[in-house]
Write an enzyme that holds these catalytic residues in place. Structure first.
Site, PDB file in Angstrom:
ATOM      1  N   GLY A  30       0.815  -1.102   0.318  1.00 36.27           N
ATOM      2  CA  GLY A  30      -0.012  -0.113   0.051  1.00 36.27           C
ATOM      3  C   GLY A  30       0.776   1.078  -0.037  1.00 36.27           C
ATOM      4  O   GLY A  30       1.955   1.115  -0.381  1.00 36.27           O
ATOM      5  N   LEU A  32       0.617   3.779  -1.884  1.00 32.65           N
ATOM      6  CA  LEU A  32       1.118   3.815  -3.515  1.00 32.65           C
ATOM      7  C   LEU A  32       1.477   4.955  -3.698  1.00 32.65           C
ATOM      8  O   LEU A  32       0.787   6.062  -3.538  1.00 32.65           O
ATOM      9  CB  LEU A  32      -0.441   3.434  -4.034  1.00 32.65           C
ATOM     10  CG  LEU A  32      -0.670   1.763  -4.013  1.00 32.65           C
ATOM     11  CD1 LEU A  32      -2.048   1.410  -5.013  1.00 32.65           C
ATOM     12  CD2 LEU A  32       0.416   0.752  -3.965  1.00 32.65           C
ATOM     13  N   HIS A  36       5.030   2.781  -7.731  1.00 28.55           N
ATOM     14  CA  HIS A  36       3.885   1.662  -7.796  1.00 28.55           C
ATOM     15  C   HIS A  36       3.143   1.767  -9.300  1.00 28.55           C
ATOM     16  O   HIS A  36       2.890   0.808  -9.956  1.00 28.55           O
ATOM     17  CB  HIS A  36       2.957   1.417  -6.624  1.00 28.55           C
ATOM     18  CG  HIS A  36       3.809   1.356  -5.352  1.00 28.55           C
ATOM     19  ND1 HIS A  36       3.625   2.273  -4.363  1.00 28.55           N
ATOM     20  CD2 HIS A  36       4.160   0.206  -4.972  1.00 28.55           C
ATOM     21  CE1 HIS A  36       4.120   1.488  -3.265  1.00 28.55           C
ATOM     22  NE2 HIS A  36       4.727   0.433  -3.598  1.00 28.55           N
ATOM     23  N   GLY A 146      10.183  -3.429  -8.178  1.00 30.47           N
ATOM     24  CA  GLY A 146      10.911  -2.330  -8.413  1.00 30.47           C
ATOM     25  C   GLY A 146      12.511  -2.637  -8.582  1.00 30.47           C
ATOM     26  O   GLY A 146      12.742  -3.195  -7.518  1.00 30.47           O
ATOM     27  N   ASP A 149      14.412  -1.862  -4.814  1.00 31.06           N
ATOM     28  CA  ASP A 149      14.995  -2.831  -3.892  1.00 31.06           C
ATOM     29  C   ASP A 149      15.480  -3.955  -4.645  1.00 31.06           C
ATOM     30  O   ASP A 149      14.993  -4.813  -4.986  1.00 31.06           O
ATOM     31  CB  ASP A 149      13.617  -3.291  -3.303  1.00 31.06           C
ATOM     32  CG  ASP A 149      12.914  -2.282  -2.624  1.00 31.06           C
ATOM     33  OD1 ASP A 149      13.388  -1.842  -1.540  1.00 31.06           O
ATOM     34  OD2 ASP A 149      11.587  -1.872  -2.994  1.00 31.06           O
TER      35      ASP A 149
HETATM   36  O1  PAF Z   1       8.511  -4.149  -1.768  1.00 29.14           O
HETATM   37  C1  PAF Z   1       7.439  -4.595  -1.112  1.00 29.14           C
HETATM   38  O2  PAF Z   1       6.477  -3.535  -1.128  1.00 29.14           O
HETATM   39  C2  PAF Z   1       7.354  -5.781  -0.261  1.00 29.14           C
HETATM   40  O3  PAF Z   1       8.558  -6.233   0.127  1.00 29.14           O
HETATM   41  C3  PAF Z   1       6.538  -6.830  -1.034  1.00 29.14           C
HETATM   42  C4  PAF Z   1       7.249  -7.327  -2.249  1.00 29.14           C
HETATM   43  C5  PAF Z   1       5.141  -6.337  -1.308  1.00 29.14           C
HETATM   44  C6  PAF Z   1       6.228  -7.976   0.078  1.00 29.14           C
HETATM   45  O4  PAF Z   1       5.668  -7.606   1.144  1.00 29.14           O
END
Ligand code: PAF
Length: 258
Positions: A30, A32, A36, A146, A149
């Site tokens: 969330g 967002l 995202h 993304g 990360d």
């Molecule tokens: O990158 C994220 O937002 C989280 O690590 C994920 C991949 C949704 C897992 O909870």
């Protein structure tokens, strides 16, 4: 129309009813943001249907405070999903996603112990476990993560290969603000001054000759270095700052291709 499904079996039923269609999946916690939205756009362009998940996964937080501070913005998130004509949002709760109460988990024993994993014990086991569950429930053709990360993306790719998952893992380039700061839900905790400093991280790691130089430059503007390393063909960095709205430290990560 965007449907919201909370129950894993109901989601599986919906997916089964759309079996013949390609599905792009964007897992999220969330809050967002533009990053995202870019993942959702990629998913829309490459698939007939798009699903996102919104679930703040407690097993990936090593720090309770961090979990408590995680922004929850359901109404705004729903609006973003609708704007992008997302077909389905999977929004389970803990009991639904962890019927085993996390007695089962996925462990990676090498890369996950380094970098972010070294300072956040158990973090990547939590990420991999929840992603495996989500991929099994959603059964997407492609899942989008993304590049910001980058260690997470590398580990999820590795897990998909190791467990012969039937889903293509797609890495999407980091979306940045004008000064180069990568979009992140954590940015909103920065004070005005902290926000200005954070805007220098990307340029520093891009232009420094090596990690020592980059580290010295980041320290000179007040960042505490968690790690900085050249790995996976990238320069990865995690820094902490107390230049925040609340005074509690915020940890920021970024990486660039080298
Ligand atoms: O990158 C994220 O937002 C989280 O690590 C994920 C991949 C949704 C897992 O909870």
């Amino acid at each position: 129309m965007t449907i919201v499904i909370e129950n894993p079996q109901e989601f599986k039923n919906w997916r089964n009813a759309n079996k013949g269609k390609t599905m792009g999946f964007v897992p999220t916690m969330g809050a967002l943001h533009v990053g995202h939205e870019s993942l959702i756009r990629h998913a829309k362009n490459q698939n007939e249907l798009v699903a996102i998940s919104i679930y703040v996964n407690p097993t990936q937080f090593d720090n309770k405070q961090d979990l408590q501070n995680y922004p929850q913005t359901w109404e705004a998130d729903l609006k973003v999903a609708k704007q992008h004509k997302v077909d389905a949002i999977f929004a389970p709760n803990y009991a639904a996603i962890y019927p085993d109460n996390y007695t089962y988990s996925v462990a990676e024993n090498s890369i996950s112990k380094t970098l972010c994993g070294a300072s956040r014990p158990g973090h990547f086991d939590g990420v991999l476990s929840v992603v495996l569950k989500l991929l099994n429930i959603v059964a997407p053709t492609r899942a989008y993560f993304g590049e910001k990360d980058f260690q997470q993306l590398t580990l999820i790719r590795g897990m998909a290969e190791a467990f012969f998952l039937d889903c293509e893992i797609i890495g999407v380039p980091t979306v940045r603000e004008k000064d180069g700061l990568a979009y992140s839900s954590r940015n909103q905790h920065l004070s005005a001054h902290g926000r200005v400093l954070a805007g220098q991280i990307n340029a520093i790691i891009k232009t420094a000759g090596d990690t020592n130089q980059a580290s010295a430059r980041l320290k000179s503007i007040g960042f505490e270095i968690d790690y900085i390393a050249d790995v996976f063909g990238r320069r990865l960095v995690a820094v902490k700052t107390n230049e925040t709205k609340t005074g509690s430290a915020v940890r920021l990560i970024d990486n660039v291709e080298i």
